[in-house]
Design a protein around this motif. Structure first.
Motif, PDB file in Angstrom:
ATOM      1  N   ALA A 233      40.218  41.831  25.559  1.00  0.00           N
ATOM      2  CA  ALA A 233      39.483  42.464  26.788  1.00  0.00           C
ATOM      3  C   ALA A 233      38.792  41.549  27.347  1.00  0.00           C
ATOM      4  O   ALA A 233      38.219  41.582  28.618  1.00  0.00           O
ATOM      5  N   THR A 234      37.597  40.862  26.437  1.00  0.00           N
ATOM      6  CA  THR A 234      36.424  40.018  26.875  1.00  0.00           C
ATOM      7  C   THR A 234      36.993  38.761  27.500  1.00  0.00           C
ATOM      8  O   THR A 234      36.651  38.430  28.548  1.00  0.00           O
ATOM      9  N   ALA A 235      38.207  38.176  27.108  1.00  0.00           N
ATOM     10  CA  ALA A 235      38.548  37.241  27.691  1.00  0.00           C
ATOM     11  C   ALA A 235      39.438  37.445  29.083  1.00  0.00           C
ATOM     12  O   ALA A 235      38.891  36.704  30.177  1.00  0.00           O
ATOM     13  N   SER A 236      40.036  38.617  29.426  1.00  0.00           N
ATOM     14  CA  SER A 236      40.470  39.004  30.721  1.00  0.00           C
ATOM     15  C   SER A 236      39.317  39.276  31.463  1.00  0.00           C
ATOM     16  O   SER A 236      39.594  39.056  32.670  1.00  0.00           O
ATOM     17  N   LEU A 285      50.414  35.160  47.374  1.00  0.00           N
ATOM     18  CA  LEU A 285      51.056  35.450  46.156  1.00  0.00           C
ATOM     19  C   LEU A 285      50.477  35.058  45.043  1.00  0.00           C
ATOM     20  O   LEU A 285      50.553  35.884  43.802  1.00  0.00           O
ATOM     21  N   GLN A 286      49.524  34.006  44.862  1.00  0.00           N
ATOM     22  CA  GLN A 286      48.986  33.370  43.754  1.00  0.00           C
ATOM     23  C   GLN A 286      47.746  34.348  43.468  1.00  0.00           C
ATOM     24  O   GLN A 286      47.673  34.718  42.120  1.00  0.00           O
ATOM     25  N   LEU A 287      47.206  35.048  44.603  1.00  0.00           N
ATOM     26  CA  LEU A 287      46.263  35.824  44.123  1.00  0.00           C
ATOM     27  C   LEU A 287      46.763  37.334  43.661  1.00  0.00           C
ATOM     28  O   LEU A 287      46.110  37.580  42.463  1.00  0.00           O
ATOM     29  N   TYR A 288      47.614  37.618  44.111  1.00  0.00           N
ATOM     30  CA  TYR A 288      48.203  39.022  43.565  1.00  0.00           C
ATOM     31  C   TYR A 288      48.879  38.977  42.023  1.00  0.00           C
ATOM     32  O   TYR A 288      48.487  39.436  41.181  1.00  0.00           O
ATOM     33  N   THR A 289      49.491  37.630  41.899  1.00  0.00           N
ATOM     34  CA  THR A 289      49.979  37.326  40.550  1.00  0.00           C
ATOM     35  C   THR A 289      48.814  37.371  39.663  1.00  0.00           C
ATOM     36  O   THR A 289      49.079  37.817  38.511  1.00  0.00           O
ATOM     37  N   PHE A 290      48.015  36.577  39.852  1.00  0.00           N
ATOM     38  CA  PHE A 290      46.766  36.301  38.933  1.00  0.00           C
ATOM     39  C   PHE A 290      46.293  37.859  38.444  1.00  0.00           C
ATOM     40  O   PHE A 290      45.883  38.143  37.440  1.00  0.00           O
ATOM     41  N   THR A 291      45.908  38.410  39.780  1.00  0.00           N
ATOM     42  CA  THR A 291      45.141  39.885  39.471  1.00  0.00           C
ATOM     43  C   THR A 291      45.919  40.781  38.774  1.00  0.00           C
ATOM     44  O   THR A 291      45.375  41.383  37.698  1.00  0.00           O
ATOM     45  N   VAL A 297      46.848  42.562  31.074  1.00  0.00           N
ATOM     46  CA  VAL A 297      46.335  42.112  29.798  1.00  0.00           C
ATOM     47  C   VAL A 297      44.993  42.968  29.622  1.00  0.00           C
ATOM     48  O   VAL A 297      44.847  43.490  28.405  1.00  0.00           O
ATOM     49  N   PHE A 298      44.060  43.163  30.562  1.00  0.00           N
ATOM     50  CA  PHE A 298      43.106  43.679  30.223  1.00  0.00           C
ATOM     51  C   PHE A 298      43.070  45.386  29.832  1.00  0.00           C
ATOM     52  O   PHE A 298      42.648  45.720  28.890  1.00  0.00           O
ATOM     53  N   TRP A 299      44.115  45.947  30.512  1.00  0.00           N
ATOM     54  CA  TRP A 299      44.215  47.383  30.232  1.00  0.00           C
ATOM     55  C   TRP A 299      44.875  47.623  29.070  1.00  0.00           C
ATOM     56  O   TRP A 299      45.112  48.647  28.396  1.00  0.00           O
ATOM     57  N   ALA A 300      46.160  46.641  28.787  1.00  0.00           N
ATOM     58  CA  ALA A 300      46.782  46.541  27.529  1.00  0.00           C
ATOM     59  C   ALA A 300      45.723  46.699  26.251  1.00  0.00           C
ATOM     60  O   ALA A 300      45.946  47.314  25.138  1.00  0.00           O
ATOM     61  N   SER A 301      44.752  45.839  26.303  1.00  0.00           N
ATOM     62  CA  SER A 301      43.736  45.771  25.352  1.00  0.00           C
ATOM     63  C   SER A 301      43.000  46.950  25.398  1.00  0.00           C
ATOM     64  O   SER A 301      42.640  47.360  24.089  1.00  0.00           O
TER      65      SER A 301
END
Length: 395
Positions: A233-236, A285-291, A297-301
């Motif tokens: 969570a901290t890393a994301s 596309l890069q922006l949406y893919t990264f976001t 990952v953040f919400w999974a943690s």
């Protein structure tokens, strides 16, 4: 004391009358010996003597400043002694009320409130009486007033009577009479109570199924999961603050018409599509893919931490709410940093994560609240302090 040091088991032996050395020291008011024995082994406070009476029960039934002080010392030294029952299934609070020891009762009530164990006030003796039933039957008005705010006035004993039905106010206290009338009106609106057997006969609630599925009994495994989830969570979250490519360092509002060539100004800073300082440099596309990937990952943690915290409610309520605040901060960060040149995309991302946040926080709390409504209806012997699913302090 020297014998107890050389042979500790002697301090637990009972004499032919059924008393331990600490019992005898209390009976003969040798309080220095009592404190010495307590220092030697705090668990001597839990030694059951005749009729199952422990030293804690004994001092709770005796009036006097020294006895009350010892009662407080016993509770502070060996807090698990509060769980001990006599042969009549009486708690130490039962003993204090039955002996009309108001001073000892106030000490016990204050201690139980501070250690969040007021559920013990709802435990029943062999006749099904809680301490409130006893205070009502013996017309102990002051104790009755103190108990009304911290125990269930609608609990029934084995004669199917509540404390309100037993109580008769001998003092004519009008304020107390109004409070009793209010409690009686509320009692009529309550859902019928369940016996413990009826509760176990029903199908597990949604919360129970959830806890059986996700409840991690191995404390070491739970600690590892929490540590790893916190690091992720901290890393994301940090990745959202410092995305690849960073942020624009200047504002740009003028774009050459019908031109896709990126020009440069006199300071050497590239000028392309309009952008604002502090927005992400990525686009498309890069922006949406990264976001999307970083947010997943953040919400999974976060959900992993939530899943562990929910099974430990209400003890983990502060952690649960803190994680919720952390999630809100993440949503706000993503919304603020999203390029203003793509307002529609940014608004959709913020709305989606707000809905996800509300669902992740409110739905488990609602399920837990429904479970508590069912559990609070249980009217049994009362010795189930939040442990129906195997948590600590089980009696």
């Amino acid at each position: 004391m020297e014998m107890a040091i050389l042979k500790p088991s002697f301090a637990r032996k009972l004499n032919p009358e059924g008393y331990s050395p600490m019992h005898l020291a209390l009976q003969h008011e040798h309080y220095s010996t009592v404190r010495a024995l307590m220092t030697l082994d705090p668990k001597l406070i839990r030694v059951r003597g005749r009729y199952g009476i422990t030293p804690l029960h004994y001092v709770a039934g005796k009036e006097g400043d020294m006895e009350v002080e010892l009662l407080a010392e016993f509770l502070a030294t060996c807090n698990s002694s509060i769980n001990d029952l006599t042969s009549r299934c009486e708690t130490v609070v039962h003993v204090a009320v039955k002996t009309h020891n108001l001073q000892a009762f106030k000490v016990l009530l204050g201690w139980l409130t501070r250690v969040y164990r007021t559920n013990i006030l709802g435990w029943k003796d062999q006749d099904g009486n809680t301490v409130l039933h006893i205070a009502a039957s013996e017309e102990q008005l002051e104790i009755f007033k103190l108990l009304m705010g911290c125990t269930d006035v609608n609990a029934k004993n084995f004669q199917d009577k509540t404390a309100l039905e037993i109580f008769q106010d001998p003092s004519g206290d009008q304020d107390l009479a109004k409070r009793l009338c209010l409690l009686e009106r509320r009692a009529r609106r309550f859902t019928p109570t369940l016996s413990l057997s009826q509760f176990f006969s029903t199908k597990p609630t949604v919360y129970e199924k959830y806890k059986m599925f996700l409840g991690i009994r191995n404390e070491s495994a739970r600690n590892i999961i929490l540590i790893v989830s916190t690091l992720i969570a901290t890393a994301s979250y940090q990745a959202a603050l410092t995305p690849p490519g960073g942020y624009w360092q200047d504002n740009s509002t003028n774009t050459p018409a019908n031109c896709t060539v990126v020009s440069a100004n006199t300071s050497g800073i590239a000028i392309g599509k309009p952008h604002h300082v502090g927005n992400m440099t990525m686009k498309g596309l890069q922006l949406y893919t990264f976001t999307i990937l970083n947010s997943m990952v953040f919400w999974a943690s976060m959900c992993t931490i939530w899943a562990t915290a929910i099974t430990l409610l209400p003890d983990s309520a502060l952690v649960y709410l803190s994680i919720g605040s952390f999630g809100i901060a993440f949503v706000v960060t993503v919304g603020v940093e999203f390029p203003k040149s793509q307002p529609a995309g940014g608004d959709l991302v913020v709305i989606f994560y707000h809905l996800l946040m509300l669902t992740a926080v409110c739905l488990p709390l609602y399920v837990w609240a429904m479970y508590k409504r069912v559990v609070n209806r249980i009217d049994a012997i009362g010795r189930h302090p939040g442990n129906l699913l195997g948590t600590k302090h089980r009696k």
